[in-house]
Design a protein around this motif. Structure first.
Motif, PDB file in Angstrom:
ATOM      1  N   VAL A 142      15.870  72.061  41.063  1.00  0.00           N
ATOM      2  CA  VAL A 142      15.378  72.528  39.762  1.00  0.00           C
ATOM      3  C   VAL A 142      16.500  73.274  39.052  1.00  0.00           C
ATOM      4  CG1 VAL A 142      13.688  73.943  38.535  1.00  0.00           C
ATOM      5  CG2 VAL A 142      13.033  72.785  40.644  1.00  0.00           C
ATOM      6  N   LEU A 143      16.651  73.027  37.757  1.00  0.00           N
ATOM      7  CA  LEU A 143      17.618  73.781  36.957  1.00  0.00           C
ATOM      8  C   LEU A 143      17.133  73.795  35.519  1.00  0.00           C
ATOM      9  CD1 LEU A 143      20.324  75.303  37.091  1.00  0.00           C
ATOM     10  CD2 LEU A 143      21.445  73.182  36.400  1.00  0.00           C
ATOM     11  N   GLY A 144      17.272  74.936  34.859  1.00  0.00           N
ATOM     12  CA  GLY A 144      16.877  75.052  33.467  1.00  0.00           C
ATOM     13  C   GLY A 144      17.780  76.003  32.724  1.00  0.00           C
ATOM     14  N   PHE A 145      17.653  76.029  31.396  1.00  0.00           N
ATOM     15  CA  PHE A 145      18.429  76.964  30.595  1.00  0.00           C
ATOM     16  C   PHE A 145      17.693  77.270  29.297  1.00  0.00           C
ATOM     17  CE2 PHE A 145      19.961  72.738  29.383  1.00  0.00           C
ATOM     18  CZ  PHE A 145      19.969  72.787  27.996  1.00  0.00           C
ATOM     19  N   SER A 146      17.994  78.442  28.751  1.00  0.00           N
ATOM     20  CA  SER A 146      17.439  78.848  27.466  1.00  0.00           C
ATOM     21  C   SER A 146      18.140  78.097  26.346  1.00  0.00           C
ATOM     22  CB  SER A 146      17.607  80.351  27.279  1.00  0.00           C
ATOM     23  OG  SER A 146      17.359  80.717  25.934  1.00  0.00           O
ATOM     24  N   LEU A 147      17.382  77.538  25.446  1.00  0.00           N
ATOM     25  CA  LEU A 147      17.984  76.804  24.339  1.00  0.00           C
ATOM     26  C   LEU A 147      18.768  77.723  23.415  1.00  0.00           C
ATOM     27  CD1 LEU A 147      15.118  74.282  23.504  1.00  0.00           C
ATOM     28  CD2 LEU A 147      17.145  73.921  24.908  1.00  0.00           C
ATOM     29  N   HIS A 148      18.533  79.026  23.485  1.00  0.00           N
ATOM     30  CA  HIS A 148      19.309  79.958  22.681  1.00  0.00           C
ATOM     31  C   HIS A 148      20.749  80.058  23.185  1.00  0.00           C
ATOM     32  CE1 HIS A 148      15.747  81.115  20.561  1.00  0.00           C
ATOM     33  NE2 HIS A 148      15.155  81.562  21.657  1.00  0.00           N
ATOM     34  N   GLU A 149      20.964  79.703  24.476  1.00  0.00           N
ATOM     35  CA  GLU A 149      22.313  79.716  25.033  1.00  0.00           C
ATOM     36  C   GLU A 149      23.093  78.458  24.687  1.00  0.00           C
ATOM     37  OE1 GLU A 149      21.968  80.069  29.189  1.00  0.00           O
ATOM     38  OE2 GLU A 149      20.851  81.946  29.167  1.00  0.00           O
ATOM     39  N   LEU A 162      23.640  67.196  31.733  1.00  0.00           N
ATOM     40  CA  LEU A 162      24.333  67.878  32.815  1.00  0.00           C
ATOM     41  C   LEU A 162      23.356  68.706  33.643  1.00  0.00           C
ATOM     42  CD1 LEU A 162      26.984  68.527  34.224  1.00  0.00           C
ATOM     43  CD2 LEU A 162      27.364  70.334  32.545  1.00  0.00           C
ATOM     44  N   CYS A 163      22.422  69.352  32.972  1.00  0.00           N
ATOM     45  CA  CYS A 163      21.406  70.147  33.674  1.00  0.00           C
ATOM     46  C   CYS A 163      20.576  69.257  34.595  1.00  0.00           C
ATOM     47  CB  CYS A 163      20.514  70.841  32.650  1.00  0.00           C
ATOM     48  SG  CYS A 163      19.205  71.855  33.351  1.00  0.00           S
ATOM     49  N   PHE A 215      14.645  74.485  28.392  1.00  0.00           N
ATOM     50  CA  PHE A 215      14.742  73.126  28.954  1.00  0.00           C
ATOM     51  C   PHE A 215      14.829  73.250  30.466  1.00  0.00           C
ATOM     52  CE2 PHE A 215      17.159  69.653  30.789  1.00  0.00           C
ATOM     53  CZ  PHE A 215      16.523  68.540  30.259  1.00  0.00           C
ATOM     54  N   GLU A 216      14.103  72.375  31.170  1.00  0.00           N
ATOM     55  CA  GLU A 216      14.140  72.411  32.636  1.00  0.00           C
ATOM     56  C   GLU A 216      14.028  71.009  33.200  1.00  0.00           C
ATOM     57  OE1 GLU A 216      12.390  75.710  35.068  1.00  0.00           O
ATOM     58  OE2 GLU A 216      10.922  74.125  35.547  1.00  0.00           O
ATOM     59  N   ALA A 217      14.796  70.754  34.244  1.00  0.00           N
ATOM     60  CA  ALA A 217      14.733  69.475  34.958  1.00  0.00           C
ATOM     61  C   ALA A 217      14.324  69.740  36.397  1.00  0.00           C
ATOM     62  CB  ALA A 217      16.082  68.766  34.920  1.00  0.00           C
ATOM     63  N   CYS A 218      13.398  68.954  36.893  1.00  0.00           N
ATOM     64  CA  CYS A 218      12.923  69.059  38.271  1.00  0.00           C
ATOM     65  C   CYS A 218      13.086  67.698  38.935  1.00  0.00           C
ATOM     66  CB  CYS A 218      11.459  69.493  38.294  1.00  0.00           C
ATOM     67  SG  CYS A 218      10.742  69.585  39.958  1.00  0.00           S
ATOM     68  N   MET A 220      29.629  80.227  36.085  1.00  0.00           N
ATOM     69  CA  MET A 220      28.922  79.270  35.243  1.00  0.00           C
ATOM     70  C   MET A 220      29.218  77.838  35.668  1.00  0.00           C
ATOM     71  SD  MET A 220      26.885  78.817  32.610  1.00  0.00           S
ATOM     72  CE  MET A 220      26.898  80.334  31.640  1.00  0.00           C
ATOM     73  N   LEU A 221      30.478  77.549  35.987  1.00  0.00           N
ATOM     74  CA  LEU A 221      30.847  76.198  36.417  1.00  0.00           C
ATOM     75  C   LEU A 221      30.142  75.816  37.712  1.00  0.00           C
ATOM     76  CD1 LEU A 221      34.658  76.307  35.606  1.00  0.00           C
ATOM     77  CD2 LEU A 221      33.012  74.730  34.578  1.00  0.00           C
ATOM     78  N   THR A 222      30.149  76.696  38.687  1.00  0.00           N
ATOM     79  CA  THR A 222      29.520  76.360  39.972  1.00  0.00           C
ATOM     80  C   THR A 222      28.013  76.249  39.839  1.00  0.00           C
ATOM     81  OG1 THR A 222      29.528  78.708  40.589  1.00  0.00           O
ATOM     82  CG2 THR A 222      31.375  77.366  41.349  1.00  0.00           C
ATOM     83  N   GLU A 223      27.397  77.136  39.032  1.00  0.00           N
ATOM     84  CA  GLU A 223      25.945  77.098  38.885  1.00  0.00           C
ATOM     85  C   GLU A 223      25.484  75.858  38.135  1.00  0.00           C
ATOM     86  OE1 GLU A 223      22.419  79.238  36.290  1.00  0.00           O
ATOM     87  OE2 GLU A 223      24.408  80.158  36.373  1.00  0.00           O
ATOM     88  N   ARG A 224      26.166  75.547  37.042  1.00  0.00           N
ATOM     89  CA  ARG A 224      25.684  74.467  36.168  1.00  0.00           C
ATOM     90  C   ARG A 224      26.087  73.077  36.641  1.00  0.00           C
ATOM     91  NH1 ARG A 224      23.682  76.183  31.120  1.00  0.00           N
ATOM     92  NH2 ARG A 224      22.761  78.221  31.507  1.00  0.00           N
ATOM     93  N   THR A 225      27.039  72.967  37.572  1.00  0.00           N
ATOM     94  CA  THR A 225      27.468  71.644  38.031  1.00  0.00           C
ATOM     95  C   THR A 225      27.333  71.447  39.538  1.00  0.00           C
ATOM     96  OG1 THR A 225      29.783  72.205  38.476  1.00  0.00           O
ATOM     97  CG2 THR A 225      29.207  71.673  36.197  1.00  0.00           C
TER      98      THR A 225
END
Length: 523
Positions: free
Chosen positions: A85-92, A106-107, A68-71, A154-159
């Motif tokens: 831009v931020l994205g993440f693996s759906l397996h995570e 949130l992403c 998943f990715e948001a731009c 993780m908190l700083t990167e994802r938020t």
């Protein structure tokens, strides 16, 4: 559409996060914008769109089977100004940490924050977060067994939050942990007393000044007693005990000593009060406290009280409509200690109208010798239902405290608390809060308020009685069902059977009726 109304165009494709995006955008734009979600309108129309709106924001989300990715792109005055831009693996996006690692909204919000921060050259301490309970994000990482350094990253990167706020959340989450799983057979109770000595300038709660509305007190206590009787009957039938009991308001001690005794007597007869692990009574206004009332609260079994000066600066107290002096706060603390209370909380507000950092420092200096066992530091929030908001709209309010000064006050309060062994243990945020900051509760070890933690973690059923009180039914997950009592005094009194019926219906959906529990025979 006027030019003022044309200041923002918001286009969203691939995700439904208009509400969250709107809340974040309002933190960057000085005046509340008109938001126009216009999905799919970019086909060759970008020049025309940019010419019609001062700011244009485009959110594009793409999802595949694994990613998943948001731009986000931000245009100001027709020119590209910010990109995120931020994205993440759906397996995570599975397991205990999914609240943070698997949230598409949130992403997308953090990608939006990055673009806005670049476009407006502004950073926010909490990054993309606009919700009330950010500590839940840190808690989910700790529950997943993530080491603190990795959780901080993780908190700083994802938020986009600052490292300082990430550390604060992790501290709060760690101190909440022993209280986040209350006994399986327990519920908590909130009892609302909607009367006050006076209504404060900033207040948006259900609070009726006693001098004008005191004639309602006998009928109100009758209706409240009937609601408490239902709670007691339900608890006995289901074999429940109390984790925490909290009497708030309003100001419960605005009642006379006789009315307080009447309330406590009804609670003792109707409820298994002896089972409560914690029992808090707000004695919030020092001008409503005397030795007799404190003795009655002690006899009722309260383990914790709250005496709330908000400020120890006399001019500020007059300005915000608090009918007491700093000296009365000091007297109330002395009376409470003499009465035997060993767990006293004090509330302060940073950023009150007209206050300076020096005024706030005076408050801290006068609080020091009182040695509160816990200290709740609120950042000023301008609620729409308050007289302060009304005065701002009418152009009659004191100048708003600058974000820099508010941040200085909050930082000074944190240093003051921690120098006295009071550590952060719960935290929440509000809409319209100054400097985009937070409210933090500090307590010495052993003086944490269980009820406060339960309201933030939302893992405990909280039954609520009184006008405007909200019952929240939970089975330990993130989804809760709520039922709210009416706020108006006369309606609450006249419709008490309806309020009880609402509560009965919600509880029945989550707790099927069975035979009488063991407590029924014990009372």
């Amino acid at each position: 559409m006027t030019p003022h109304q044309q200041n923002l165009c918001l286009s969203i494709n691939g995700i439904d996060n208009a509400f969250e995006a709107s809340g974040l955008l309002r933190l960057f734009l000085p005046e509340e914008p008109v938001l126009l979600p216009l999905p799919g309108m970019w086909n060759g129309q970008l020049p025309a769109v940019c010419a019609s709106f001062g700011t244009v924001v485009r959110i594009e989300a793409v999802e595949t089977a694994e990613w998943f990715e948001a731009c986000v792109c931000v245009f100001r005055s027709g020119q590209a100004a910010g990109h995120g831009v931020l994205g993440f693996s759906l397996h995570e996006a599975e397991g205990p940490a999914a609240l943070l690692t698997g949230s598409r909204k949130l992403c997308a919000g953090t990608a939006l924050y990055r673009a806005l921060a670049q476009a407006f050259a502004v950073s926010l301490p909490w990054g993309s977060l606009t919700g009330v309970r950010p500590a839940k994000l840190a808690a989910c990482l700790l529950d997943a067994g993530m080491p603190e350094p990795a959780a901080r990253g993780m908190l700083t990167e994802r938020t986009g939050m600052s490292a300082e706020k990430a550390d604060l959340l992790l501290t709060v989450a760690a101190r909440e942990r022993p209280f986040r799983t209350p006994p399986a057979d327990s519920v908590s109770l909130y009892v609302g007393i909607p009367f006050c000595a006076t209504r404060c300038l900033y207040c948006s709660f259900t609070a009726y000044p006693v001098q004008r509305h005191g004639q309602w007190i006998p009928a109100y206590l009758d209706a409240l007693g009937r609601e408490l009787d239902f709670v007691g009957e339900w608890m006995a039938r289901h074999g429940k005990r109390f984790s925490a009991v909290y009497i708030g308001g309003g100001t419960p001690t605005a009642l006379s000593g006789e009315d307080l005794a009447r309330l406590f007597d009804r609670m003792e007869r109707a409820l298994p009060m002896e089972t409560a692990l914690e029992f808090t009574v707000e004695a919030g206004r020092p001008d409503t406290v005397d030795a007799g009332k404190l003795a009655a609260i002690r006899r009722a079994g309260a383990t914790r009280i709250s005496i709330n000066p908000q400020s120890m600066h006399a001019a500020t107290l007059r300005r915000i409509g608090r009918a007491h002096t700093p000296e009365q706060v000091e007297t109330a603390f002395g009376l409470a200690r003499d009465a035997g209370f060993t767990n006293i909380n004090a509330d302060l507000i940073a950023g009150l109208p007209g206050e300076t950092p020096d005024d706030f420092q005076e408050t801290l200096a006068r609080m020091a010798p009182l040695c509160p066992d816990s200290l709740t530091v609120h950042t000023m929030a301008v609620k729409r239902a308050s007289r302060l908001h009304e005065s701002i709209v009418q152009g009659q309010a004191e100048p708003r405290t600058s974000d820099t000064d508010v941040a200085t006050m909050v930082a000074e309060a944190a240093r003051f608390a921690q120098a006295r062994g009071l550590l952060p243990y719960y935290l929440y945020r509000q809409k319209h809060i100054l400097a985009n900051l937070e409210n933090t509760g500090y307590a010495r070890p052993g003086a944490e308020c269980r009820y406060n933690i339960e309201t933030m973690s939302e893992r405990q059923t909280i039954l609520a009685a009184g006008s405007g009180a909200i019952t929240k039914v939970s089975h330990g997950g993130d989804d809760m069902e709520r039922t709210e009592n009416v706020r108006d005094l006369s309606h609450y009194i006249g419709r008490i059977d309806e309020m009880i019926g609402r509560k009965r219906a919600v509880l029945a959906r989550h707790y099927p009726d069975g035979p009488d529990g063991p407590m029924d025979a014990g009372r």
